[in-house]
Design a protein around this motif. Structure first.
Motif, PDB file in Angstrom:
ATOM      1  N   ILE A  52       0.860  -1.182   0.000  1.00 48.59           N
ATOM      2  CA  ILE A  52       0.000   0.000   0.000  1.00 48.59           C
ATOM      3  C   ILE A  52       0.897   1.232   0.000  1.00 48.59           C
ATOM      4  N   THR A  53       0.618   2.176  -0.874  1.00 47.50           N
ATOM      5  CA  THR A  53       1.428   3.399  -0.898  1.00 47.50           C
ATOM      6  C   THR A  53       1.043   4.279   0.301  1.00 47.50           C
ATOM      7  N   PRO A  54       1.911   5.248   0.641  1.00 42.83           N
ATOM      8  CA  PRO A  54       1.547   6.164   1.741  1.00 42.83           C
ATOM      9  C   PRO A  54       0.234   6.886   1.457  1.00 42.83           C
ATOM     10  N   GLY A  55      -0.100   7.043   0.161  1.00 38.73           N
ATOM     11  CA  GLY A  55      -1.370   7.693  -0.206  1.00 38.73           C
ATOM     12  C   GLY A  55      -2.573   6.768  -0.115  1.00 38.73           C
ATOM     13  N   GLY A  56      -2.332   5.482   0.251  1.00 33.70           N
ATOM     14  CA  GLY A  56      -3.442   4.553   0.461  1.00 33.70           C
ATOM     15  C   GLY A  56      -3.808   3.701  -0.742  1.00 33.70           C
ATOM     16  N   ARG A  57      -3.019   3.774  -1.807  1.00 31.57           N
ATOM     17  CA  ARG A  57      -3.316   2.951  -2.996  1.00 31.57           C
ATOM     18  C   ARG A  57      -2.588   1.615  -2.930  1.00 31.57           C
ATOM     19  N   ARG A  58      -3.223   0.578  -3.517  1.00 33.11           N
ATOM     20  CA  ARG A  58      -2.598  -0.737  -3.612  1.00 33.11           C
ATOM     21  C   ARG A  58      -1.772  -0.753  -4.890  1.00 33.11           C
ATOM     22  N   SER A  74       3.973   1.440   3.254  1.00 35.33           N
ATOM     23  CA  SER A  74       2.719   1.267   3.993  1.00 35.33           C
ATOM     24  C   SER A  74       2.091   2.648   4.146  1.00 35.33           C
ATOM     25  N   HIS A  75       1.007   2.708   4.874  1.00 34.23           N
ATOM     26  CA  HIS A  75       0.360   4.004   5.114  1.00 34.23           C
ATOM     27  C   HIS A  75       1.310   4.992   5.770  1.00 34.23           C
ATOM     28  N   THR A  76       2.314   4.480   6.477  1.00 36.07           N
ATOM     29  CA  THR A  76       3.199   5.386   7.217  1.00 36.07           C
ATOM     30  C   THR A  76       4.387   5.852   6.394  1.00 36.07           C
ATOM     31  N   GLY A  77       4.567   5.331   5.173  1.00 32.82           N
ATOM     32  CA  GLY A  77       5.668   5.817   4.331  1.00 32.82           C
ATOM     33  C   GLY A  77       6.474   4.683   3.733  1.00 32.82           C
ATOM     34  N   ALA A 128      -0.006  -4.705 -14.941  1.00 33.84           N
ATOM     35  CA  ALA A 128       0.717  -4.064 -13.825  1.00 33.84           C
ATOM     36  C   ALA A 128       1.689  -3.023 -14.369  1.00 33.84           C
ATOM     37  N   ARG A 129       1.819  -1.935 -13.657  1.00 30.45           N
ATOM     38  CA  ARG A 129       2.700  -0.854 -14.087  1.00 30.45           C
ATOM     39  C   ARG A 129       3.280  -0.136 -12.878  1.00 30.45           C
ATOM     40  N   LEU A 130       4.316   0.650 -13.174  1.00 31.41           N
ATOM     41  CA  LEU A 130       4.947   1.433 -12.109  1.00 31.41           C
ATOM     42  C   LEU A 130       5.000   2.873 -12.600  1.00 31.41           C
ATOM     43  N   THR A 131       4.348   3.777 -11.892  1.00 33.58           N
ATOM     44  CA  THR A 131       4.339   5.177 -12.328  1.00 33.58           C
ATOM     45  C   THR A 131       5.709   5.803 -12.096  1.00 33.58           C
TER      46      THR A 131
END
Ligand code: MD6
Ligand code: FE
Length: 215
Positions: A52-58, A74-77, A128-131
């Motif tokens: 999960i990214t810090p912004g809340g996305r999977r 994770s949510h914390t960074g 699947a991709r990576l921004t």
């Protein structure tokens, strides 16, 4: 007279993609079977998971790690840590074939003495991709990054030091190795959505190993 020697790449099969960055075409082909077999061992102990990214996305890319440090989000960074947050155990050891390949590729690209202490393993399934992102969570930004592509081909995006710099599109095939450091170490980069297909060694997936010096 044209200087023909000066036009030859420093390493046969290498292509510069930026200042301090190059692709070593097919450099990991000779040991590709061993690399995939080692990934199978690692994933049995530390399974791929969608962080999960810090912004809340999977994240669409699934990840695991081997070596003394692993990259986690994770949510914390974002951070590097010595244990798998899912199990509490240390990450699996970095196989010798990984370490040797990373050191050799870095040396071939002009970065001798590279001793990775982290290997992030990315699993891409179709779509699947990576921004675009920078790799900047490592303590040692003087060391390069070595990135190994296995399985299905992907389009790698390699930009500049600003997010808005238009990226080059580079097709990475099974066994290609990208090394970058020095002036490109903080270049923005990403991976386009994986096209569907099947590869004899990895099936419907692409595996990417990225080696860093994190600690
Ligand atoms: C990938 N790679 O190729 C994702 N980062 O699947 C990366 O994000 C990357 O290839 C830093 C250096 C090389 C890379
Ligand atoms: Fe990256």
């Amino acid at each position: 007279m044209r200087d023909l020697l000066a036009e030859l790449p420093a390493v046969p099969g290498s292509e510069p993609i930026g200042d301090g960055a190059m692709v070593l075409r097919a450099a990991a082909r000779p040991m590709a079977d061993a690399l995939v077999a080692a990934v199978d061992q690692i994933r049995a102990a530390a399974p791929f998971r969608h962080l999960i990214t810090p912004g809340g996305r999977r994240m669409s890319v699934a990840m695991t790690n081997c070596g003394p440090f692993g990259w986690v989000s994770s949510h914390t960074g974002y951070r590097y840590q010595g244990t798998d947050p899912d199990s509490g155990a240390r990450w699996p050891a970095m196989p010798t074939v990984f370490r040797d390949l990373a050191g050799q590729a870095a040396a071939d690209a002009g970065y001798p003495g590279f001793q990775p202490d982290a290997c992030l393993i990315n699993l891409y399934e179709p779509g699947a991709r990576l921004t675009l992102h920078q790799d900047r969570d490592e303590r040692d930004l003087d060391s390069p990054i070595v990135s190994v592509s296995l399985g299905l081909p992907a389009v790698f995006l390699f930009g500049g030091l600003r997010r808005t710099d238009r990226p080059r599109r580079i097709r990475l095939e099974h066994g290609d190795v990208v090394v970058w450091g020095g002036p490109s170490r903080l270049a923005f980069h990403g991976v386009e959505a994986l096209a569907d297909g099947s590869h004899p060694l990895t099936g419907r997936s692409r595996i990417n190993l990225t080696f860093r010096r994190a600690g």
